[in-house]
Design an enzyme around this catalytic site. Structure first.
Site, PDB file in Angstrom:
ATOM      1  N   SER A 135     -14.432   8.132 -13.287  1.00 52.20           N
ATOM      2  CA  SER A 135     -14.091   9.442 -13.850  1.00 52.20           C
ATOM      3  C   SER A 135     -12.751   9.468 -14.568  1.00 52.20           C
ATOM      4  O   SER A 135     -12.471  10.397 -15.319  1.00 52.20           O
ATOM      5  CB  SER A 135     -14.100  10.517 -12.761  1.00 52.20           C
ATOM      6  N   LYS A 184      -7.357  12.495  -9.879  1.00 48.74           N
ATOM      7  CA  LYS A 184      -7.635  13.334 -11.054  1.00 48.74           C
ATOM      8  C   LYS A 184      -6.329  13.825 -11.660  1.00 48.74           C
ATOM      9  O   LYS A 184      -5.293  13.880 -11.002  1.00 48.74           O
ATOM     10  CB  LYS A 184      -8.448  14.590 -10.665  1.00 48.74           C
TER      11      LYS A 184
END
Length: 197
Positions: free
Chosen positions: A114, A151
């Protein structure tokens, strides 16, 4: 790097004061204070050995201006995605420069893709500085209940957005109420990334 720089960095990393350093090394507080101020620039071989053990690396080559490599632990895995149960699991050590050691506390190995848009690939090692506070836009290690992920953290009024760097992975949005109830909490700031091919 001078002796005072080594002492200053160690004090910043541990929160110890001159008295605590003196106690741990068996020297007077004034001696420790004079190291920190730069008034004393050299130490005996015995004290150098004790100080090296205290800070976790051999200070002799550093005082001679040499660059050294130190070891930092790899404490487990972090998901470049979602749904990875958080578990501290020592999986080895990784070489780090002295400046990396100064800025970061440990490595985590990334699983998933991701964050590949910013160079954090599946299998990368991210250097993490342990902290519960980061600025909006920084890349962080975040706990979501028992799940851990890496993230970009975007902070808005009453909201936290965990932003992926891969268009195939959805961002996640958490209200202030969800942040409290789940909970959602930052546990580290990503300082750098190593990827081996």
């Amino acid at each position: 790097m001078d002796l005072k720089d080594i002492i200053r960095d160690y004090k910043q990393k541990t929160g110890f004061n001159d008295s605590e350093i003196a106690r741990r090394l068996g020297v007077s507080r004034s001696t420790s204070s004079r190291w920190a101020s730069g008034q004393i620039r050299r130490v005996s071989p015995e004290v150098m050995a004790k100080l090296s053990e205290l800070v976790g690396y051999n200070i002799e080559p550093v005082l001679k201006g040499m660059d050294i490599s130190v070891k930092l632990p790899v404490l487990g895995y972090v998901k470049g995605g979602y749904d990875l149960f958080a578990e501290e699991n020592y999986i080895g050590e990784e070489d780090a420069s002295l400046s990396d050691c100064k800025n970061g506390d440990y490595y985590l190995q990334v699983t998933g893709n991701s964050m590949n848009g910013v160079g954090i690939m599946d299998g990368s090692l991210v250097l993490v500085q342990q902290t519960s506070h980061i600025s909006s836009g920084e890349i962080g290690v975040v706990m979501i209940d028992q799940e851990v992920t890496v993230k970009k953290v975007v902070l808005k009024k009453n909201m936290m957005i965990l932003e992926a760097a891969n268009p195939d992975v959805e961002n996640r949005y958490f209200t202030s109420d969800e942040i409290q109830k789940l909970p959602v909490r930052v546990i580290g700031r990503v300082i750098s990334c190593k990827t081996y091919f």
